[in-house]
Motif scaffolding. Structure first.
Motif, mmCIF file in Angstrom:
data_model
loop_
_atom_site.group_PDB
_atom_site.id
_atom_site.type_symbol
_atom_site.label_atom_id
_atom_site.label_comp_id
_atom_site.label_asym_id
_atom_site.label_seq_id
_atom_site.Cartn_x
_atom_site.Cartn_y
_atom_site.Cartn_z
ATOM 1 N N ASP A 77 -12.597 -6.572 -5.281
ATOM 2 C CA ASP A 77 -12.720 -5.780 -6.413
ATOM 3 C C ASP A 77 -13.796 -4.718 -6.312
ATOM 4 O OD1 ASP A 77 -14.428 -7.935 -6.443
ATOM 5 O OD2 ASP A 77 -15.265 -7.360 -8.743
ATOM 6 N N LEU A 78 -14.486 -4.846 -5.422
ATOM 7 C CA LEU A 78 -15.766 -3.807 -4.994
ATOM 8 C C LEU A 78 -14.985 -2.695 -4.268
ATOM 9 C CD1 LEU A 78 -18.654 -5.875 -5.206
ATOM 10 C CD2 LEU A 78 -17.947 -4.626 -6.951
ATOM 11 N N ASN A 79 -13.925 -2.629 -3.657
ATOM 12 C CA ASN A 79 -13.481 -1.771 -2.775
ATOM 13 C C ASN A 79 -13.128 -0.540 -3.713
ATOM 14 O OD1 ASN A 79 -12.987 -2.191 0.019
ATOM 15 N ND2 ASN A 79 -11.377 -3.705 -0.577
ATOM 16 N N HIS A 80 -13.208 0.723 -2.888
ATOM 17 C CA HIS A 80 -12.661 1.910 -3.820
ATOM 18 C C HIS A 80 -11.425 1.692 -4.491
ATOM 19 C CE1 HIS A 80 -12.542 5.878 -5.032
ATOM 20 N NE2 HIS A 80 -11.768 6.424 -3.969
ATOM 21 N N SER A 81 -11.322 2.354 -5.502
ATOM 22 C CA SER A 81 -9.982 1.913 -6.296
ATOM 23 C C SER A 81 -10.010 0.616 -7.186
ATOM 24 C CB SER A 81 -8.797 2.152 -5.740
ATOM 25 O OG SER A 81 -8.422 1.071 -4.854
ATOM 26 N N GLY A 82 -10.837 -0.458 -6.800
ATOM 27 C CA GLY A 82 -11.037 -1.556 -7.456
ATOM 28 C C GLY A 82 -9.840 -2.798 -7.169
ATOM 29 N N ALA A 83 -9.505 -2.592 -5.684
ATOM 30 C CA ALA A 83 -8.639 -3.822 -5.253
ATOM 31 C C ALA A 83 -8.680 -3.593 -3.698
ATOM 32 C CB ALA A 83 -7.260 -3.513 -5.618
ATOM 33 N N HIS A 84 -7.884 -4.736 -2.961
ATOM 34 C CA HIS A 84 -7.971 -4.666 -1.714
ATOM 35 C C HIS A 84 -6.722 -3.916 -1.247
ATOM 36 C CE1 HIS A 84 -4.345 -6.880 -3.171
ATOM 37 N NE2 HIS A 84 -3.931 -6.871 -2.129
ATOM 38 N N LYS A 85 -6.094 -3.187 -2.066
ATOM 39 C CA LYS A 85 -5.060 -2.047 -1.609
ATOM 40 C C LYS A 85 -5.571 -0.960 -0.742
ATOM 41 C CE LYS A 85 -1.480 -4.344 -3.879
ATOM 42 N NZ LYS A 85 -0.447 -4.773 -2.919
ATOM 43 N N MET A 86 -6.806 -0.594 -1.020
ATOM 44 C CA MET A 86 -7.114 0.456 -0.269
ATOM 45 C C MET A 86 -7.314 0.036 1.363
ATOM 46 S SD MET A 86 -8.289 3.327 -0.338
ATOM 47 C CE MET A 86 -8.386 3.899 -2.112
ATOM 48 N N ASN A 87 -7.515 -1.170 1.689
ATOM 49 C CA ASN A 87 -7.419 -1.629 3.289
ATOM 50 C C ASN A 87 -6.369 -1.129 3.788
ATOM 51 O OD1 ASN A 87 -9.762 -2.940 2.621
ATOM 52 N ND2 ASN A 87 -8.726 -4.830 2.173
ATOM 53 N N ASN A 88 -5.124 -1.283 3.133
ATOM 54 C CA ASN A 88 -3.749 -0.774 3.709
ATOM 55 C C ASN A 88 -3.264 0.380 3.738
ATOM 56 O OD1 ASN A 88 -1.147 -1.372 4.908
ATOM 57 N ND2 ASN A 88 -0.698 -1.252 2.453
ATOM 58 N N VAL A 89 -3.928 1.026 2.593
ATOM 59 C CA VAL A 89 -3.354 2.494 2.371
ATOM 60 C C VAL A 89 -3.958 3.499 3.281
ATOM 61 C CG1 VAL A 89 -2.608 2.155 -0.101
ATOM 62 C CG2 VAL A 89 -4.853 3.109 0.460
ATOM 63 N N ILE A 90 -5.475 3.227 3.603
ATOM 64 C CA ILE A 90 -6.122 3.873 4.444
ATOM 65 C C ILE A 90 -5.380 3.754 5.859
ATOM 66 C CG2 ILE A 90 -8.370 4.031 5.673
ATOM 67 C CD1 ILE A 90 -9.929 3.302 3.203
ATOM 68 N N GLY A 91 -5.240 2.727 6.276
ATOM 69 C CA GLY A 91 -4.466 2.724 7.562
ATOM 70 C C GLY A 91 -3.275 3.233 7.545
ATOM 71 N N GLN A 92 -2.470 3.028 6.850
ATOM 72 C CA GLN A 92 -1.096 3.812 6.699
ATOM 73 C C GLN A 92 -1.049 5.179 6.552
ATOM 74 O OE1 GLN A 92 2.603 1.918 5.325
ATOM 75 N NE2 GLN A 92 1.515 0.210 4.745
ATOM 76 N N GLY A 93 -2.027 5.864 5.913
ATOM 77 C CA GLY A 93 -2.397 7.122 5.479
ATOM 78 C C GLY A 93 -2.795 7.799 6.818
ATOM 79 N N LEU A 94 -3.542 7.095 7.585
ATOM 80 C CA LEU A 94 -3.846 7.804 9.074
ATOM 81 C C LEU A 94 -2.669 7.476 9.816
ATOM 82 C CD1 LEU A 94 -7.707 6.032 9.357
ATOM 83 C CD2 LEU A 94 -7.019 8.608 8.618
ATOM 84 N N LEU A 95 -1.884 6.749 9.645
ATOM 85 C CA LEU A 95 -0.917 6.563 10.369
ATOM 86 C C LEU A 95 0.431 7.596 10.327
ATOM 87 C CD1 LEU A 95 0.536 4.796 12.888
ATOM 88 C CD2 LEU A 95 1.546 3.318 10.997
#
Length: 407
Positions: A77-95
């Motif tokens: 919950d302490l990730n930017h945006s408040g959820a685990h979702k940021m882990n994945n979108v950073i990876g796929q955004g860079l991809l």
């Protein structure tokens, strides 16, 4: 990995028009993850943009109140945006950049994946379109508001039950029509290859951190790990690094909803309403009627009412590597309040399912044992639903007055 299966689950069941785009994605993912520069940028963005590593928080008050195992929370919950979702979108955004594409599309239920996708799109300069069920838009409008302010186009989906399943269908149609310049940034570990492995891989940073943190803070790996299970990305993320551990039991908590009646829950396990099927590009356990049609679902949380489940989790459960339980809406609200009142932490309603399952079982464990609950998101987005369930009349009056003033 060309047509990856996990036991009898997974694979690629897609229209021919998507084949070349899918193969390009598979090749790009494999290449990127062996590229030191790409991996270095990924880790840098996780740390400097999203705020990793997230802490492992001991819940002293809840532990004392429950009286059983030592209770810890993995604070996604302490990730930017408040959820685990940021882990994945950073990876796929860079991809997406790695492949030379300029636009992303995504589906979202609770809105957390949608807002995370909109955030990374703004950061990387990508065009962004979000598909979201009309029902979920009503439940999670604050997230919709911020997606729009970030520059994303949010398209309401009114077909079917107007929830996550239907948003995913529309996103697939968009990808089929625009694959030349568009990457489908899927939010959970479902869909055709390479999405299940790719999303789970980006999310596995959660479990890798828990491995190290638990040794430092507890002196050993936890006896049990709990995670809520909708599509399954947060569960895959925290479970997979522990799959081969003989000392840690992995427990997924599904949406038990209002009852066990068809349409009243979103359980893909421990129910005769779910069975093997092929839909939306892959094979897994789907809630289906007697004719094989996908069934409606319900959860108090918008992010757990998906009709299918990650093929990775379906395989792990079938092979006894993960145990699946559920928590109903009433249990979830009780756990939600317990965590708030005792620890000063407001969980997402999705995450509160894992809290409910963990607290229920912790009381029968010994004080020498420990559990880790994956707190996959925070509850800001759920204020309207929670206020409605708790019948907070002053909040309703505030909203009415606000709307009157706005008009």
């Amino acid at each position: 990995m060309k047509d990856q299966f996990f036991g009898r689950f997974g694979g690629s069941f897609i229209p021919e028009i998507l084949y070349n785009s899918q193969q390009q994605l598979i090749d790009a993912y494999e290449s990127a993850m062996s590229d030191a520069e790409f991996v270095g940028r990924l880790k840098s963005e996780w740390q400097h943009y999203s705020g990793r590593p997230t802490p492992l928080t001991f819940c002293n008050n809840l532990t004392q109140q429950i009286g059983g195992a030592q209770i810890y929370l993995k604070r996604e919950d302490l990730n930017h945006s408040g959820a685990h979702k940021m882990n994945n979108v950073i990876g796929q955004g860079l991809l997406t950049q790695y492949m030379g594409k300029t636009r992303v599309i995504a589906e979202t239920g609770a809105g957390q994946h949608g807002i995370a996708t909109a955030l990374i799109s703004a950061r990387l300069g990508l065009k962004c379109t979000i598909y979201m069920g009309a029902t979920d838009i009503k439940r999670q409008y604050p997230n919709v508001f911020w997606m729009k302010q970030l520059g994303a186009e949010v398209i309401p989906v009114t077909t079917g039950s107007a929830t996550l399943k239907d948003a995913l269908d529309e996103a697939m149609r968009d990808w089929a029509a625009n694959y030349d310049d568009t990457h489908y940034l899927i939010g959970t570990s479902c869909g055709c290859a390479p999405f299940p492995e790719m999303v789970a891989g980006f999310q596995s940073i959660i479990g890798e951190e828990v491995k190290e943190q638990s040794i430092n803070q507890i002196g050993k790996h936890p006896d049990r790990i709990y995670a809520c299970v909708g599509g399954g990305s947060n569960a895959c993320g925290i479970f997979l690094p522990f799959v081969d551990s003989s000392s840690t039991e992995l427990v997924g908590v599904e949406a038990g909803g209002r009852s066990d009646a068809p349409g009243d829950h979103a359980k893909r396990f421990n129910t005769d309403q779910a069975r093997f099927g092929i839909a939306q590009g892959y094979a897994t356990r789907f809630l289906q009627d007697s004719e094989g049609q996908l069934m409606p679902t319900h959860s108090i949380s918008a992010g757990l009412d998906y009709v299918g489940v990650s093929p990775i989790l379906a395989d792990l459960e079938e092979n006894g590597k993960v145990r699946m339980i559920s928590a109903n809406d009433d249990e979830v609200m009780t756990a939600f309040s317990q965590l708030m009142r005792n620890e000063g932490i407001i969980p997402a309603l999705e995450s509160a399912h894992a809290v409910a399952g963990g607290l229920r079982e912790a009381k029968s464990m010994s004080p020498e044992q420990s559990i880790v609950i994956n707190l996959s998101g925070r509850g800001d987005k759920d204020i309207f639903n929670v206020a409605k369930v708790m019948k907070d009349e002053p909040f309703s009056a505030f909203l009415n007055d606000f709307l009157l003033e706005a008009n």
